[in-house]
Enzyme design. Structure first.
Site, PDB file in Angstrom:
ATOM      1  N   HIS A 165      16.664  17.147  18.795  1.00 26.25           N
ATOM      2  CA  HIS A 165      17.788  16.200  18.647  1.00 26.25           C
ATOM      3  C   HIS A 165      17.778  15.498  17.281  1.00 26.25           C
ATOM      4  O   HIS A 165      17.249  16.048  16.323  1.00 26.25           O
ATOM      5  CB  HIS A 165      17.799  15.229  19.832  1.00 26.25           C
ATOM      6  CG  HIS A 165      17.617  15.940  21.138  1.00 26.25           C
ATOM      7  ND1 HIS A 165      18.632  16.608  21.773  1.00 26.25           N
ATOM      8  CD2 HIS A 165      16.497  16.157  21.896  1.00 26.25           C
ATOM      9  CE1 HIS A 165      18.161  17.185  22.875  1.00 26.25           C
ATOM     10  NE2 HIS A 165      16.866  16.924  22.963  1.00 26.25           N
ATOM     11  N   GLU A 180      15.177   9.785  23.344  1.00 26.54           N
ATOM     12  CA  GLU A 180      14.307  10.942  23.117  1.00 26.54           C
ATOM     13  C   GLU A 180      14.119  11.237  21.637  1.00 26.54           C
ATOM     14  O   GLU A 180      13.016  11.528  21.190  1.00 26.54           O
ATOM     15  CB  GLU A 180      14.913  12.163  23.825  1.00 26.54           C
ATOM     16  CG  GLU A 180      14.110  13.437  23.597  1.00 26.54           C
ATOM     17  CD  GLU A 180      14.754  14.673  24.196  1.00 26.54           C
ATOM     18  OE1 GLU A 180      15.822  14.555  24.830  1.00 26.54           O
ATOM     19  OE2 GLU A 180      14.187  15.769  24.018  1.00 26.54           O
ATOM     20  N   HIS A 233      10.010  17.817  22.634  1.00 29.88           N
ATOM     21  CA  HIS A 233      11.096  17.127  23.337  1.00 29.88           C
ATOM     22  C   HIS A 233      10.514  16.161  24.361  1.00 29.88           C
ATOM     23  O   HIS A 233       9.320  16.205  24.674  1.00 29.88           O
ATOM     24  CB  HIS A 233      11.984  18.143  24.076  1.00 29.88           C
ATOM     25  CG  HIS A 233      12.895  18.913  23.169  1.00 29.88           C
ATOM     26  ND1 HIS A 233      14.258  18.732  23.151  1.00 29.88           N
ATOM     27  CD2 HIS A 233      12.618  19.850  22.230  1.00 29.88           C
ATOM     28  CE1 HIS A 233      14.789  19.539  22.247  1.00 29.88           C
ATOM     29  NE2 HIS A 233      13.822  20.232  21.670  1.00 29.88           N
ATOM     30  N   GLU A 296       7.670  19.473  26.512  1.00 33.52           N
ATOM     31  CA  GLU A 296       8.347  18.278  27.034  1.00 33.52           C
ATOM     32  C   GLU A 296       7.227  17.285  27.329  1.00 33.52           C
ATOM     33  O   GLU A 296       6.517  17.408  28.323  1.00 33.52           O
ATOM     34  CB  GLU A 296       9.125  18.614  28.310  1.00 33.52           C
ATOM     35  CG  GLU A 296      10.288  19.587  28.118  1.00 33.52           C
ATOM     36  CD  GLU A 296      11.592  18.915  27.676  1.00 33.52           C
ATOM     37  OE1 GLU A 296      11.589  17.701  27.362  1.00 33.52           O
ATOM     38  OE2 GLU A 296      12.621  19.628  27.639  1.00 33.52           O
TER      39      GLU A 296
HETATM   40 ZN    ZN Z   1      15.400  17.397  24.327  1.00 32.43          ZN
END
Ligand code: ZN
Length: 331
Positions: A165, A180, A233, A296
């Site tokens: 992102h 995030e 992420h 993640e």
């Molecule tokens: Zn993400």
């Protein structure tokens, strides 16, 4: 690793549906070469064998700490000198390989050579066998020296670190409005710093709060001919699911080993729930030509993870754990 030996295959087939912890390694392959009196061992994780010579009968005992042997203990008769090689699990955490000589024979412990070719590949070179009348081993166990493998140079690698992102794309929005894109940028910058300390070349797809397309990220990796691609992420389950927390590590085709190395490293170093190593068709995993993974690091919508991820010290430890997993993989 091709498992070409019938006995090994038979052993694997005898395997019940047994899921060992992702934190431990397993014995992937072993072979005793009769002609060279040489035992080769390959594990799927780094190991430092402990080797002893025992008497009555003379036998070399090789323990592999934190390595699982799946299935029952295996005995293989070898020759008139080497009575058998036995492979089994000596306790919950250690695989033991025993090379047992026929009662008439012995060997001198200082002539046994145990050396590492890589942190997961070891060779026991046995010396010329003697008659018991020529040499009788002491009744006490004798420890055998273990030469470590030469470290592989890791400076020639280029690692792409890809913070998810950025810019107009905040990624997941967590409890208390935590974004995030900010979490993953600070972790990614710290991962890069850790790798650079080891002399590893690092290229970040973004080093500040800017938007990069998925295509742009992969093109960056291809342009620098990266060795591996690591996307970072943070996860989201939607609001109202604060009880869902934990680490997930994704791969698509060639990134399983990399994903496993990072996933294990984080679980070993950090108190975070294990939600597994998973396969998924994420764009950056599918389109990059090098081994790639997407980590993640936790759920911004999870009560525990969100609180941890807001803590700069926790992010730093997460970054160190990810970097250590990358370094393990490259070595
Ligand atoms: Zn993400």
């Amino acid at each position: 690793m091709k498992k070409s030996f019938a006995y090994l295959v038979a052993n694997l087939l005898a395997l019940p549906l047994f899921c060992s912890s992702v934190l431990a390694g397993s014995l992937e392959y072993w072979k005793f070469d009769l002609q060279d009196s040489r035992l080769d061992i390959i594990t799927d994780d780094n190991v430092r064998p402990q080797v002893q010579l025992l008497a009555n009968p003379t036998r070399l005992v090789i323990d592999l700490p934190n390595i699982y042997h799946r299935g029952p203990t295996l005995e293989k008769a070898i020759s008139s000198y080497v009575k058998m090689v036995r492979v089994g699990q000596v306790n919950r955490a250690t695989t033991r390989i025993v090379v047992e000589l026929n009662e008439a024979y012995s060997m001198r412990p200082w002539e046994v050579e145990m050396r590492g070719l890589a942190p997961n590949r070891w060779v026991a070179q046995l010396p010329k066998f003697l008659m018991m009348s020529e040499y009788t081993p002491p009744t006490e166990p004798v420890a055998i020296a273990v030469p470590e493998p030469a470290p592989r140079p890791i400076k020639q690698f280029t690692v792409i670190i890809d913070p998810g992102h950025g810019g107009q794309d905040p990624g997941a929005i967590g409890l208390g409005g935590q974004q995030e894109k900010d979490i993953v940028l600070s972790i990614s910058l710290a991962v890069a710093k850790e790798l650079e300390k080891q002399g590893i070349g690092v290229v970040l797809t973004r080093a500040n709060d800017t938007f990069i397309s998925l295509k742009g990220r992969v093109e960056r990796a291809e342009a620098v001919n990266a060795t591996i691609f690591v996307s970072i992420h943070a996860n989201s389950m939607g609001m109202g699911r604060a009880e869902i927390n934990g680490l997930e590590t994704y791969h698509y085709s060639s990134g399983y080993g990399l994903a496993k190395s990072i996933h294990r490293s984080v679980l070993r170093r950090i108190d975070v729930a294990d939600r597994g190593i998973r396969r998924a068709r994420f764009y950056v995993l599918r389109k990059s030509s090098m081994p790639s993974t997407l980590v993640e690091v936790g759920f911004v919508t999870g009560e525990k993870d969100n609180r941890n991820l807001a803590n700069p010290r926790y992010r730093q430890r997460m970054a160190e754990a990810i970097a250590a997993g990358i370094i393990d993989y490259l070595r």
